[in-house]
Design a protein around this motif. Structure first.
Motif, short mmCIF file in Angstrom:
data_model
loop_
_atom_site.label_atom_id
_atom_site.label_comp_id
_atom_site.label_asym_id
_atom_site.label_seq_id
_atom_site.Cartn_x
_atom_site.Cartn_y
_atom_site.Cartn_z
N UNK A 116 32.08 0.33 -17.58
CA UNK A 116 30.62 0.30 -17.45
C UNK A 116 30.01 -0.37 -18.68
N UNK A 117 30.50 -0.03 -19.85
CA UNK A 117 29.98 -0.62 -21.08
C UNK A 117 30.11 -2.14 -21.06
N UNK A 118 31.27 -2.65 -20.68
CA UNK A 118 31.50 -4.08 -20.71
C UNK A 118 30.70 -4.82 -19.64
N UNK A 119 30.58 -4.23 -18.45
CA UNK A 119 29.74 -4.85 -17.42
C UNK A 119 28.28 -4.90 -17.89
N UNK A 120 27.82 -3.81 -18.50
CA UNK A 120 26.45 -3.79 -19.02
C UNK A 120 26.26 -4.82 -20.12
N UNK A 121 27.27 -5.01 -20.97
CA UNK A 121 27.18 -6.05 -22.01
C UNK A 121 26.97 -7.42 -21.38
N UNK A 122 27.72 -7.71 -20.30
CA UNK A 122 27.55 -9.00 -19.64
C UNK A 122 26.16 -9.19 -19.08
N UNK A 123 25.63 -8.16 -18.42
CA UNK A 123 24.27 -8.25 -17.86
C UNK A 123 23.25 -8.41 -18.97
N UNK A 124 23.40 -7.63 -20.04
CA UNK A 124 22.47 -7.69 -21.16
C UNK A 124 22.44 -9.09 -21.76
N UNK A 125 23.59 -9.73 -21.90
CA UNK A 125 23.62 -11.07 -22.48
C UNK A 125 22.90 -12.08 -21.59
N UNK A 382 23.60 -6.12 -31.51
CA UNK A 382 24.06 -4.76 -31.19
C UNK A 382 25.06 -4.77 -30.05
N UNK A 383 24.80 -5.62 -29.05
CA UNK A 383 25.68 -5.67 -27.89
C UNK A 383 27.06 -6.24 -28.25
N UNK A 384 27.07 -7.39 -28.93
CA UNK A 384 28.35 -7.99 -29.30
C UNK A 384 29.02 -7.26 -30.45
N UNK A 385 28.24 -6.99 -31.50
CA UNK A 385 28.83 -6.41 -32.70
C UNK A 385 29.31 -4.99 -32.50
N UNK A 386 28.47 -4.14 -31.88
CA UNK A 386 28.83 -2.72 -31.72
C UNK A 386 29.64 -2.46 -30.46
N UNK A 387 29.16 -2.96 -29.31
CA UNK A 387 29.79 -2.61 -28.04
C UNK A 387 31.07 -3.38 -27.77
N UNK A 388 31.22 -4.57 -28.33
CA UNK A 388 32.42 -5.36 -28.08
C UNK A 388 33.34 -5.37 -29.30
N UNK A 389 32.82 -5.83 -30.44
CA UNK A 389 33.69 -5.98 -31.62
C UNK A 389 34.22 -4.64 -32.12
N UNK A 390 33.33 -3.68 -32.36
CA UNK A 390 33.76 -2.40 -32.92
C UNK A 390 34.63 -1.60 -31.97
N UNK A 391 34.37 -1.67 -30.69
CA UNK A 391 35.06 -0.80 -29.74
C UNK A 391 36.27 -1.45 -29.09
#
Length: 577
Positions: A116-125, A382-391
Motif C-alpha cells: 500500500x505504501x509503495x502504490x501510494x508513493x506512485x500516485x503521490x508522485x 518526504x515520499x522518496x526520502x522517507x517512504x522509499x529510501x529509508x524503508x
C-alpha cells in the motif's frame, strides 16, 4: 525589464533566502527536515497552508477563468475554497493524531502493508508532477510578461521556468520544512497584500462589481481565436442552451450542467488528497491544533477568492476601456480582449500602478509559484526520502543520510517538472478551457480526488478497510481518471470533453466501491482497534488506554520472571541428564 521590476524581484528573492537562512533546521533530524519538529502553531501553519495551496492556479488562474468565461470561471473559486470543508470535518484532526510523515506513510502503517505504501508513493508522485508543471508554466508566463528576455540560449518563458524551479529547489533543500513554513507564511501575506492593493486601486477608480457584471452581460461573450487573417473575437457557445449566446453573468459559457458539477466535485474531493497540503497537518502539535488551522484556512480562502473573482471581472471591463489610453495594450489584446488570460492581473496592475504596479502583481504571481513549488518539492522529498529510501533502499540509513536523500529527491523532481513545463509551453496548446494554468492544476486535483481521497477517507473512518482493498481502490481510481483524461483530449463533442477532463465524478465512486468490495473479502490489520483509538479517541481515552497497558505489563512482569527461572531450571536438568 525596468529598474523597479528588477529591484522588486531581487528584494523578494533576498527576503525568502534570508528567512530560510534564519529559521533553517539546526540539526539533521528527519522530523525537523520533513515536519519542522511538529511544533508549528495554528496561525503560522494556516498561513503556510495558504501559501502552499494558493498557487499560480489561484492567483493567475482563477482571475483568468473569470476573465474568459464569467460566471463559469467562478466555479474554480468555489471548488478551491470549499475543498477545505471536508478536510475540516473528516480529515485534519484524525490525521494529525495518527502522526506520520506523509500520506503513503499514514496508509502504510494504518493498513500494515508496504505494498500500500509503495502504490501510494506512485500516485503521490503523479499528483505532485501534475501540480508542479502548471506552477512552472505560470512562472514562465509571468517572466515573459514582466521581463520579456531570457538567458542565453533560452526564451523568456523557458528562463522563468528554469529560474523559479532552480531557486526554490535550492531553498527547500537547504531550509527543509521549518524554513519553508516561515517563507510560505510570509509569501502568502505578500500575495494577499498584492491582491488587496489591486482591489483597493480598482475600487478607488469607481469600479462596482454588480454594475460591471450587468455591463459585460449586455452583449454576447467573445474571446480571441486564430483565423486565416490573424486573431479575431469569436463568440462563445452556450453549453447549457445551445443556439443562445453565452453571457458573462450567466452559467454556460464554458461548462454544461454536468461539467459544472463535475468540476466542483473534482476540486472539493481533490483537496483532501493533495500531498503537499495534507503533509502540513503532520506539523501541527495536536489534532485540535490541526482542526483550528483548517478553520483559519477556510476564512482566508474566502477572502482570497472573493478578491480574485472581483479582479477577474474588473480586468474584463477595465482593460477593454484602457486600450486607447495605453498603446502598449495593443500587442497583448484583440479588440480589447487579452490573448493570454493569465495576464489579466499583471496588466491590471500596470494600468493602475505603472511599472511599479506591474512589478507588485508579477512579484505576487511569482510568490504564489515559488511557495507552492516549495511545498510540492517537500512532499516529494518526504515520499522518496522517507517512504522509499529509508524503508526499502537503505533501512539502516542514519538521520543525515535520510535527510540528504530527501534533498536529492527535490532536485530530481524539480528538473523533471521544469523539463515537462518547457515541453508544454502554452503557445503549443489549444485547450477548450478558460485558463490553461487552472485547468492543468485541475488534473492534479482529479487524480488526487479519484485515487487517494476515497481510500484515504475510508482508512480514517471505516475499520474494515484492508491493504488489498486500498491497493485496488487506488489503482482503479488512478487508471480510470487518466483514461478519461485521454478520452477528453479527443474530439468527443461539446460538453462531453469538459466532463471527461474532470473525471472524479466517475472515478472516485468507482475507487470507493472497489475498496469496499475487496476489503469485504480480506482481513483488516490485527491491531485495528488500537489504531481506531489513536485516530478517533479523546485524550482521556488514550490516557486510559496507556494506563491499562502499563497496568497489564506490571501484572505480567513477575510471571515473566518466574517463567524465565523455570525455563532455566528445565534447561539445567536437560543438560545434566
Amino acid at each position: 525589464m525596468t529598474v523597479t521590476s528588477a529591484g522588486t524581484l531581487a528584494a523578494l528573492i533576498a527576503l525568502v533566502a534570508l528567512m530560510t537562512l534564519v529559521v533553517r533546521p539546526r540539526g539533521s533530524s528527519t522530523v525537523d527536515f520533513y515536519l519542522a519538529g511538529q511544533r508549528v502553531g495554528v496561525a503560522t501553519n494556516a498561513l503556510a497552508i495558504c501559501g502552499d495551496y494558493f498557487s499560480a492556479a489561484s492567483f493567475l488562474g482563477v482571475a483568468a477563468a473569470v476573465y474568459v468565461s464569467g460566471l463559469d470561471g467562478v466555479w474554480y473559486a468555489v471548488g478551491f475554497a470549499a475543498g477545505f470543508v471536508p478536510v475540516l470535518l473528516f480529515v485534519a484532526a484524525p490525521l494529525r493524531r495518527f502522526g506520520e510523515f506523509s500520506i503513503p506513510d499514514f496508509l502504510g502503517r494504518r493498513l500494515a502493508s508496504e505494498r500500500v505504501r509503495l502504490v501510494a508513493v506512485g500516485v503521490v508522485q503523479i499528483v505532485i508532477l501534475s501540480y508542479l508543471i502548471p506552477q512552472a508554466v505560470g512562472s514562465g508566463i509571468t517572466w515573459q510578461l514582466l521581463v520579456g528576455r531570457g538567458l542565453p540560449g533560452l526564451s523568456a518563458y523557458e528562463t522563468g521556468v528554469v529560474l523559479s524551479t532552480a531557486v526554490v529547489a535550492g531553498l527547500v533543500a537547504f531550509g527543509g520544512m521549518r524554513g519553508t513554513t516561515w517563507t510560505q507564511a510570509i509569501q502568502f501575506l505578500l500575495l494577499l497584500g498584492a491582491l488587496v492593493w489591486l482591489a483597493v486601486a480598482v475600487a478607488g477608480s469607481g469600479f462596482h462589481y454588480s454594475s460591471a457584471v450587468a455591463e459585460l452581460s449586455a452583449e454576447p461573450l467573445a474571446n480571441p481565436a486564430p483565423g486565416d487573417a490573424g486573431w479575431y473575437l469569436r463568440p462563445e457557445d452556450n453549453q447549457i442552451d445551445p443556439g443562445a449566446p453565452a453571457l458573462f453573468g450567466q452559467p454556460g459559457a464554458a461548462y454544461g450542467p454536468l461539467a459544472q458539477f463535475a468540476l466542483i466535485l473534482t476540486l472539493v474531493l481533490g483537496t483532501a488528497g493533495l500531498p503537499h497540503v495534507m503533509n502540513r497537518y503532520f506539523t501541527s502539535p495536536t489534532g485540535t491544533a490541526a482542526r483550528m488551522t483548517t478553520v483559519w484556512v477556510i476564512g482566508l480562502a474566502g477572502l482570497f477568492y472573493a478578491l480574485a473573482v472581483m479582479l477577474g471581472t474588473a480586468a474584463r471591463q477595465q482593460i477593454a476601456a484602457a486600450v486607447d489610453d495605453h498603446p502598449w495594450l495593443e500587442e497583448l489584446t484583440v479588440d480589447g480582449v487579452l490573448l493570454v488570460p493569465e495576464h489579466a492581473l499583471p496588466v491590471l496592475g500596470r494600468i493602475y500602478g505603472g511599472d511599479s504596479g506591474l512589478a507588485v502583481v508579477a512579484a505576487g504571481a511569482l510568490v504564489a509559484v515559488m511557495s507552492t513549488i516549495a511545498g510540492l518539492l517537500l512532499a516529494a522529498a518526504a515520499s522518496w526520502g522517507h517512504d522509499v529510501y529509508e524503508r526499502h533502499i537503505n533501512p539502516r540509513a542514519t538521520e543525515t543520510q535520510a535527510v540528504w536523500a530527501g534533498r536529492a529527491s527535490t532536485a530530481f523532481v524539480a528538473v523533471a517538472a521544469g523539463a515537462l513545463a518547457i515541453a508544454m509551453e502554452p503557445r503549443e496548446l489549444t485547450p477548450a478551457v478558460p485558463s490553461i494554468v487552472a485547468a492543468m492544476v485541475t488534473w492534479a486535483f482529479a487524480i488526487a480526488g479519484s485515487a487517494l481521497t476515497p481510500v484515504f477517507v475510508l482508512a480514517i473512518w471505516w475499520r474494515g478497510t484492508t491493504a488489498a482493498g486500498a491497493t485496488a481502490g487506488m489503482t482503479v481510481g488512478g487508471l480510470v481518471s487518466v483514461s478519461m483524461f485521454v478520452l477528453g483530449a479527443l474530439p468527443v463533442g461539446p460538453g462531453l470533453g469538459e466532463t471527461l477532463m474532470t473525471p472524479t465524478l466517475v472515478a472516485a465512486p468507482l475507487a470507493a466501491l472497489v475498496t469496499w468490495l475487496v476489503s469485504r473479502r480480506t482481513a483488516p490489520p490485527d491491531d485495528v482497534e488500537r489504531q481506531w483509538l489513536v485516530l478517533h479517541g479523546t485524550a482521556a481515552d488514550r490516557h486510559a488506554e496507556r494506563l491499562a497497558r502499563l497496568t497489564l505489563a506490571s501484572l505480567q512482569q513477575p510471571t515473566r520472571r518466574r517463567s524465565g527461572r523455570t525455563a532455566r531450571r528445565r534447561e539445567g536438568r536437560d543438560a545434566h541428564g
